[in-house]
Design an enzyme around this catalytic site. Structure first.
Site, PDB file in Angstrom:
ATOM      1  N   ASP A   1       0.736  -1.270   0.293  1.00 31.17           N
ATOM      2  CA  ASP A   1       0.226   0.129  -0.189  1.00 31.17           C
ATOM      3  C   ASP A   1       1.125   1.632   0.280  1.00 31.17           C
ATOM      4  O   ASP A   1       1.805   1.133   0.948  1.00 31.17           O
ATOM      5  CB  ASP A   1      -0.912  -0.037   1.270  1.00 31.17           C
TER       6      ASP A   1
ATOM      7  N   ASP B   1      -9.011  -7.000   0.137  1.00 30.82           N
ATOM      8  CA  ASP B   1      -7.956  -5.776   0.469  1.00 30.82           C
ATOM      9  C   ASP B   1      -8.827  -5.272   1.707  1.00 30.82           C
ATOM     10  O   ASP B   1      -9.745  -4.322   1.480  1.00 30.82           O
ATOM     11  CB  ASP B   1      -7.341  -4.674  -0.591  1.00 30.82           C
TER      12      ASP B   1
END
Length: 226
Positions: free
Chosen positions: A32, A139
């Site tokens: 991320d 996610d």
């Protein structure tokens, strides 16, 4: 339909100095990239991704979620680091991008340790129905107790952070997640096939079609018989 279950540990809340899952059964690593503008929080950028890539080589592959403002500025640097990318704020403006994967966030962006937002599985189901060959990734909040909900909805690519990173045995956790995901996919396929069988019976209006988990048989409640 995209087949198989791919499990990608998220390193968002990991100790980058000792990533214990790197010699595990992971299909890819999920990174991320957050710069504090598109969503709150700050993580890392291309230099860290490139360093990891040099250390690890091509296996496992990198899957980068670009949660940044002006992500188009970072496409080339991240590609140079060997990463595939999800471009949150940019993809709708660029019709020439090849889309291989659709990512559905099942928590709020940018923060770790959240619970799965179950209503997001409706988006997963819609994507799988509309684009059966597209890899559909989820996610956020996905662990051994929730992965089946995502897989039954149609997800075949799974990002899991805390469940793997905080596990005493990341390898076993990844294998467990993959097994539960595969079982849920098989259940989804079986249910879909049985629904097709019910609809195909000529001259009978099917009121209800139920699956027997024990006998693997189909029970019918029928009305309006001819």
């Amino acid at each position: 339909m995209a087949s198989g279950c791919k499990i990608g540990p998220s390193i968002h809340n990991s100790d980058l100095a000792s990533l214990g899952m790197l010699d595990s059964e992971a299909d890819y690593l999920h990174l991320d990239v957050i710069n504090g503008y598109f969503v709150p929080n700050i993580t890392f950028g291309p230099p860290v991704a490139e360093s990891l890539q040099k250390q690890l080589g091509q296996d496992p592959s990198f899957d980068v979620h670009m949660m940044v403002s002006r992500p188009e500025e970072w496409v080339k640097p991240m590609a140079a680091a060997g990463a595939s990318q999800h471009l949150e704020a940019f993809i709708w403006r660029n019709q020439q991008l090849q889309i291989d994967t659709a990512l559905v966030m099942t928590v709020k962006h940018g923060l770790v340790g959240q619970k799965l937002m179950k209503d997001m599985t409706r988006k997963v189901h819609w994507l799988r129905t509309q684009f059966p060959s597209l890899d559909t990734e989820v996610d956020g909040g996905v662990g051994p107790d929730t992965i089946h909900k995502c897989a039954e909805a149609g997800a075949n690519t799974i990002v899991s952070g805390s469940a793997i990173m905080k596990s005493e045995d990341p390898r076993s956790m990844i294998n467990l997640l993959r097994t539960v995901c595969s079982d849920a996919q098989n259940k989804r396929k079986w249910d879909r096939d049985q629904a097709g069988t019910c609809e195909a019976i000529p001259g009978i209006k099917v009121f209800q079609c139920l699956r027997s988990l024990v006998c693997r048989k189909t029970a019918f409640s029928l009305i309006d018989l001819p």
